[in-house]
Design an enzyme around this catalytic site. Structure first.
Site, PDB file in Angstrom:
ATOM      1  N   ASP A  45       0.844  -1.201   0.000  1.00  5.18           N
ATOM      2  CA  ASP A  45       0.000   0.000   0.000  1.00  5.18           C
ATOM      3  C   ASP A  45       0.874   1.243   0.000  1.00  5.18           C
ATOM      4  O   ASP A  45       1.602   1.522   0.948  1.00  5.18           O
ATOM      5  CB  ASP A  45      -0.890   0.001   1.244  1.00  5.18           C
ATOM      6  CG  ASP A  45      -1.734   1.257   1.344  1.00  5.18           C
ATOM      7  OD1 ASP A  45      -2.829   1.268   0.750  1.00  5.18           O
ATOM      8  OD2 ASP A  45      -1.296   2.216   2.002  1.00  5.18           O
ATOM      9  N   TYR A  50       3.054   9.647  -0.311  1.00  4.87           N
ATOM     10  CA  TYR A  50       4.158   9.006   0.384  1.00  4.87           C
ATOM     11  C   TYR A  50       5.510   9.197  -0.307  1.00  4.87           C
ATOM     12  O   TYR A  50       6.554   9.003   0.315  1.00  4.87           O
ATOM     13  CB  TYR A  50       3.914   7.492   0.515  1.00  4.87           C
ATOM     14  CG  TYR A  50       2.723   7.091   1.326  1.00  4.87           C
ATOM     15  CD1 TYR A  50       2.044   7.997   2.152  1.00  4.87           C
ATOM     16  CD2 TYR A  50       2.254   5.784   1.283  1.00  4.87           C
ATOM     17  CE1 TYR A  50       0.947   7.606   2.891  1.00  4.87           C
ATOM     18  CE2 TYR A  50       1.152   5.381   2.030  1.00  4.87           C
ATOM     19  CZ  TYR A  50       0.504   6.295   2.820  1.00  4.87           C
ATOM     20  OH  TYR A  50      -0.588   5.899   3.551  1.00  4.87           O
ATOM     21  N   SER A 145      -9.963   6.056   2.252  1.00  2.00           N
ATOM     22  CA  SER A 145      -9.051   6.143   3.386  1.00  2.00           C
ATOM     23  C   SER A 145      -9.463   7.335   4.243  1.00  2.00           C
ATOM     24  O   SER A 145      -9.741   8.410   3.714  1.00  2.00           O
ATOM     25  CB  SER A 145      -7.608   6.306   2.907  1.00  2.00           C
ATOM     26  OG  SER A 145      -6.709   6.368   3.994  1.00  2.00           O
ATOM     27  N   SER A 194      -1.538   2.238  10.769  1.00  4.03           N
ATOM     28  CA  SER A 194      -0.936   2.361  12.104  1.00  4.03           C
ATOM     29  C   SER A 194      -1.538   1.347  13.072  1.00  4.03           C
ATOM     30  O   SER A 194      -1.958   1.697  14.177  1.00  4.03           O
ATOM     31  CB  SER A 194      -1.113   3.790  12.643  1.00  4.03           C
ATOM     32  OG  SER A 194      -0.265   4.033  13.745  1.00  4.03           O
ATOM     33  N   LEU A 196      -0.292  -0.797  14.947  1.00  2.00           N
ATOM     34  CA  LEU A 196       0.420  -0.946  16.212  1.00  2.00           C
ATOM     35  C   LEU A 196       0.439   0.358  17.002  1.00  2.00           C
ATOM     36  O   LEU A 196       1.053   0.436  18.075  1.00  2.00           O
ATOM     37  CB  LEU A 196       1.864  -1.420  15.963  1.00  2.00           C
ATOM     38  CG  LEU A 196       2.025  -2.687  15.118  1.00  2.00           C
ATOM     39  CD1 LEU A 196       3.492  -3.087  15.039  1.00  2.00           C
ATOM     40  CD2 LEU A 196       1.178  -3.824  15.666  1.00  2.00           C
ATOM     41  N   GLY A 197      -0.240   1.366  16.490  1.00  2.00           N
ATOM     42  CA  GLY A 197      -0.235   2.663  17.147  1.00  2.00           C
ATOM     43  C   GLY A 197       1.141   3.305  17.076  1.00  2.00           C
ATOM     44  O   GLY A 197       1.966   2.977  16.213  1.00  2.00           O
ATOM     45  N   LYS A 236       4.300  -1.999   8.768  1.00  2.00           N
ATOM     46  CA  LYS A 236       5.536  -1.551   8.138  1.00  2.00           C
ATOM     47  C   LYS A 236       6.694  -1.694   9.110  1.00  2.00           C
ATOM     48  O   LYS A 236       6.573  -1.355  10.287  1.00  2.00           O
ATOM     49  CB  LYS A 236       5.398  -0.101   7.680  1.00  2.00           C
ATOM     50  CG  LYS A 236       6.636   0.462   6.967  1.00  2.00           C
ATOM     51  CD  LYS A 236       7.356   1.485   7.805  1.00  2.00           C
ATOM     52  CE  LYS A 236       8.611   1.990   7.114  1.00  2.00           C
ATOM     53  NZ  LYS A 236       9.366   2.944   7.953  1.00  2.00           N
ATOM     54  N   SER A 237       7.790  -2.236   8.620  1.00  2.00           N
ATOM     55  CA  SER A 237       9.021  -2.301   9.398  1.00  2.00           C
ATOM     56  C   SER A 237      10.187  -2.283   8.437  1.00  2.00           C
ATOM     57  O   SER A 237      10.094  -2.808   7.318  1.00  2.00           O
ATOM     58  CB  SER A 237       9.070  -3.561  10.259  1.00  2.00           C
ATOM     59  OG  SER A 237      10.313  -3.641  10.928  1.00  2.00           O
TER      60      SER A 237
END
Length: 288
Positions: A45, A50, A145, A194, A196-197, A236-237
């Site tokens: 995504d 971005y 979104s 987001s 995982l905040g 995302k990581s």
């Protein structure tokens, strides 16, 4: 554990866990996306806002993964809304991605920067352009979104092709039940950004206490919380080990009692962005 899949209202299937391509830290996005593909992510995504579409397109070429095995989503930004400008925006996105079509094209934000503009009509015009590009084969699925119920209702009342996803901030401490329930009532899959905040979420003592009960981290608790809510998510990581652990979550079940408790937490862990009041900062380099 096999990846959970969701069947959308248009017949498409998407994985419960996709890779979010927002990269504000200026990392080597191309290498990060390539690593995510090697790990096994197949849903990516991105967005014109971005500034990672070029990097994602290059990573797709590098990977040599057949196009049909990947699902690529991108978005039209606030200052690109409108009938003609949306068509032009998708052409630019396709050029940056080096693709002939996208699997999902999404209105990134329901309101433009200029609040004097009739946002309802602007969204309708934007959606009509997206429907026509869908008919042309440039888009497989249409999405939204940051659309709350009143924004979604405007589209539902004026669309020929229904939206299949709505991306909103969702995680423990900001579960947005009204939005989630309204999406599901209208056959729209909620997709969490987001999930995982932020740091405040991961360090929240309440969530740490619940996570410890199951012998997991707050991140693992958050992923399972959304899976049990039947909400897709975009993780995302930049770290390969975390990419792998996110894509292959620990198999455990949060009790009904704890699910209720987490859902009923004070909604105090959101990022503060509200589509009717808080406008994100403009980007000066997006369309280079």
């Amino acid at each position: 554990m096999a990846m959970k899949m969701y069947k959308l209202s248009n017949g498409m299937e998407i994985p419960a866990i996709g890779f979010g391509c927002y990269d504000p830290d200026g990392e080597d996005s191309r290498a990060m996306f390539r690593t995510a593909m090697e790990v096994g992510y197949r849903y990516f995504d991105t967005a014109s806002f971005y500034e990672t579409e070029r990097a994602l397109g290059a990573a797709i070429k590098d990977s040599q993964i057949p196009r049909k095995e990947l699902q690529i989503a991108t978005k039209v930004w606030l200052d690109e809304l409108g009938y003609e400008s949306t068509k032009e925006a998708l052409k630019r996105s396709l050029d940056r991605l080096q693709l002939d079509y996208v699997d999902m094209y999404i209105i990134h934000w329901p309101r433009p920067y200029d609040k004097s503009i009739d946002w309802k009509q602007l969204d309708i015009d934007t959606w009509r352009a997206m429907e026509e590009m869908h008919d042309e084969g440039l888009i497989k699925g249409l999405g939204l979104s940051n659309f709350f119920p009143h924004h979604l209702d405007n589209i539902m009342a004026n669309c020929r092709i229904k939206p299949v996803v709505d991306q909103v901030e969702l995680h423990p401490g900001y579960s947005q039940n009204v939005v989630v329930d309204h999406c599901k009532k209208n056959g729209v899959l909620p997709q969490a950004w987001s999930p995982l905040g932020r740091r405040s979420t991961l360090e929240d003592p309440r969530l740490k206490e619940v996570a410890a009960k199951y012998g997991v981290t707050v991140a693992q608790l958050s992923i399972q919380f959304l899976l049990q809510m039947d909400v897709a998510m975009l993780l995302k990581s930049a770290t390969k080990s975390r990419m792998e652990s996110n894509l292959n979550p620990i198999d455990f079940t949060i009790s009904d009692e704890d699910m209720i408790m987490l859902t009923c937490m004070q909604q105090d862990l959101g990022c503060g962005e509200h589509p009717d009041f808080n406008m994100p900062q403009k980007s000066s380099n997006r369309n280079q």
